[in-house]
Design a protein around this motif. Sequence first.
Motif, PDB file in Angstrom:
ATOM      1  N   LEU B 265       0.855  -1.192   0.000  1.00  0.00           N
ATOM      2  CA  LEU B 265       0.000   0.000   0.000  1.00  0.00           C
ATOM      3  C   LEU B 265       0.891   1.243   0.000  1.00  0.00           C
ATOM      4  O   LEU B 265       1.988   1.226   0.561  1.00  0.00           O
ATOM      5  CB  LEU B 265      -0.902   0.014   1.243  1.00  0.00           C
ATOM      6  CG  LEU B 265      -1.981  -1.070   1.332  1.00  0.00           C
ATOM      7  CD1 LEU B 265      -2.640  -1.042   2.706  1.00  0.00           C
ATOM      8  CD2 LEU B 265      -3.030  -0.893   0.240  1.00  0.00           C
ATOM      9  N   GLN B 269      -2.354   5.818   1.017  1.00  0.00           N
ATOM     10  CA  GLN B 269      -3.395   4.834   1.350  1.00  0.00           C
ATOM     11  C   GLN B 269      -3.368   4.480   2.842  1.00  0.00           C
ATOM     12  O   GLN B 269      -4.399   4.410   3.497  1.00  0.00           O
ATOM     13  CB  GLN B 269      -3.202   3.554   0.521  1.00  0.00           C
ATOM     14  CG  GLN B 269      -3.688   3.705  -0.915  1.00  0.00           C
ATOM     15  CD  GLN B 269      -3.343   2.492  -1.780  1.00  0.00           C
ATOM     16  OE1 GLN B 269      -2.252   1.939  -1.671  1.00  0.00           O
ATOM     17  NE2 GLN B 269      -4.270   2.087  -2.630  1.00  0.00           N
ATOM     18  N   CYS B 272      -4.613   7.323   4.929  1.00  0.00           N
ATOM     19  CA  CYS B 272      -6.070   7.424   4.817  1.00  0.00           C
ATOM     20  C   CYS B 272      -6.754   6.380   5.698  1.00  0.00           C
ATOM     21  O   CYS B 272      -7.782   6.645   6.315  1.00  0.00           O
ATOM     22  CB  CYS B 272      -6.522   7.271   3.364  1.00  0.00           C
ATOM     23  SG  CYS B 272      -6.192   8.730   2.369  1.00  0.00           S
ATOM     24  N   ASP B 320      -9.781   2.716  -3.926  1.00  0.00           N
ATOM     25  CA  ASP B 320      -9.394   3.314  -2.647  1.00  0.00           C
ATOM     26  C   ASP B 320     -10.595   3.498  -1.729  1.00  0.00           C
ATOM     27  O   ASP B 320     -10.495   3.338  -0.509  1.00  0.00           O
ATOM     28  CB  ASP B 320      -8.689   4.653  -2.880  1.00  0.00           C
ATOM     29  CG  ASP B 320      -7.238   4.448  -3.290  1.00  0.00           C
ATOM     30  OD1 ASP B 320      -6.757   3.295  -3.177  1.00  0.00           O
ATOM     31  OD2 ASP B 320      -6.591   5.417  -3.725  1.00  0.00           O
TER      32      ASP B 320
END
Lengths: 81, 602
Positions: B265, B269, B272, B320
Amino acid sequence: MITCDEFMADLGNYLEGDVAVEVRRQLEHHLSHCQICQVVYDSTLKTVKIVTDSGSFDLPDAAAGPIKDKIMARIRKKSVS
Amino acid sequence: MAGFGLEWIQMSYLAEVDLGSSFRPFGALQNLFGFVPNLFRAQTLLPRIIEAEAGLAAAVLGKDRALPRSQKELMALVVAAAYGDTYCFTQQHQTLCSLGVADHQLDQIVRDHHEAGLSRPDTVLLDYALKLAMAAPWLSGKDINLLRDHGFTDESILEAIVVTGLTDFFCTLSRGLDPPHDFQPRPIPGSSKAPQADLRSYAGGTAGPYLPTVELSPERFPPFALFLERFGLIPKLFRAQTLRPDLIEAEADAVRKVLGPVDILSHVQKECIFLVGSAANLNTYCVAAHCEMLRTMGVSMEESDQIAVDHHHAELSEADKSLLDFALKLTARSSEFDREDIELLRRHGFSEKHILEAVAATALNNFFNTLQMGLGTTPDYDTKHVFGPKEAHLSSAVDRPRERAQLDPDAELVGRVQNGDLDTFEELVARHSRRVYRTLMAIIGNVEAAQDAMQDTFLKAFQHIGEFQGRSKFSTWLVTIANNTGVQRLRERRHIESLDDVPSKADAEFRPRQIRAWAEDPEQLCSQAERRELVERELMKLPVKYRVVLALRDIEQLSGQETAEALGLGIAAMKARLLRARLMLREALAPHFVSSAKRTGP
């Protein structure tokens, strides 16, 4: 083609921009053919604009400061006591 | 390892590989637990993550520095039971049995540790662990003092916080990976009562820091050098743990091993995932931190705010979004999490390693969120979100429903007032006095009475600001109070029609009568002052429930959702009432604005 009643039932959602694409298409088709619904829709939109722009019930500038002072005085008095 | 029959043999969600017997973290886990739990075997695709977890587990559980192992395991047991995690519960149970605690006593402790013959300090310690796990935002300095009063040192309190965080970490991993049981699974006896929340004691996890710290210089303490390099500062979350530098080292190692590599990742990502997880946990501190991290990675504040509030409306790829759905569900609704959630990610093209990393990142985020709530550190960065008490979280032992966080321009000021800064309230009054006044005027229609009610509204808001939870915008909350105050005043002045009926049918059946076309530009037909007077006059002729909804939606221009919230209505009921109100006012205004109306005005 939807009826005037059906149009009125969805008018609220339509004004709020909250209808699915297919429903919107039907409503707009109805509007293009029905003079009365066209008037109701148009004048309701104008009503909203007039209300929004009217400045109704605005607090006079001169009143805002003194009221704020009163509020803060009451709060300070309460928190001291 | 205990023998177990075929019926418990199952595969975890993800593929496994053989790391061989020389894989050192397995040795460490063997030392710690007496065997290598399947929870870790289920992560063999990414050995670095097992290394991080083994290091953390050894630092937290392995050293008898302040709390003895049995106390730590007891905390872990009741927390795992409260989370409803059978895998972790069974494992803790087994460990405690091997430490010599009797089966039936463990069951009694889980059922009600107050009635299990424990010492008073043990009882208080378990109270604390459960509160931190299930009701963290209500923790305050008082809870820490209670522990101190029962003989717990600052170092043992720090250990209690970290043990609870580690249990959250492992329970999240267990939910996300579903490892095969190591032992015959034990049903969780009717679990401990969830701690009761007292709204007045809401602290929001940023009322501390609660524990003393010692100075550690980045030159001599490498983890701090790492933080400086990575974050540009040493987060207070870590500064607050300087009583135990070895814990900080293990945590820094976990940060490095889970968040560092970007071969699977990406950094964005992972950040988040941390961001939506922290928002789901209502962790103001961590949300601010991850928004800042994302900012340094080129994600705008607006965008990261949007991701925190509702990532579905952020500028993210569908893949995502599904990744963040995954992390959010594992954080907030873990009891509903199952194999299908793993499949969903696979269908979006995520590999086994991607999914494992997402689970580990979500679990590590829960660990840090719990630590932060326990330590009570104030944010390192500006906060845009003020998260409220999660009483919904208390209603169920396993669910942590995400509450709606909103971008609220008043959040910072409200936070200051909630922390006792009385003067800041003046700024809030200045910002909102017009809105409150207009709402009250639309209800009461009398200048003196409205100004009087306005004072009451702000006074009430101030008195109850501690209860404001950030679930709606502050302005919406304030308008709700204004609405209630105004209606109450009106009731005192005269009998009014009920506001509480469910009028959707009647609202929907209103039939327009004025059907002459309006002027192209009706506002040119009369002056602004005339229009204002006309609107005010005609509005006041409408029943109060209609003029209020018009005032909020069309004068205040609250959103539909906010209007519904302020009036305590559902969206559909609000819309029906609003349309009826607009149509009624339209009837009243029509004679003044039809195309043949004279320019002389109303």
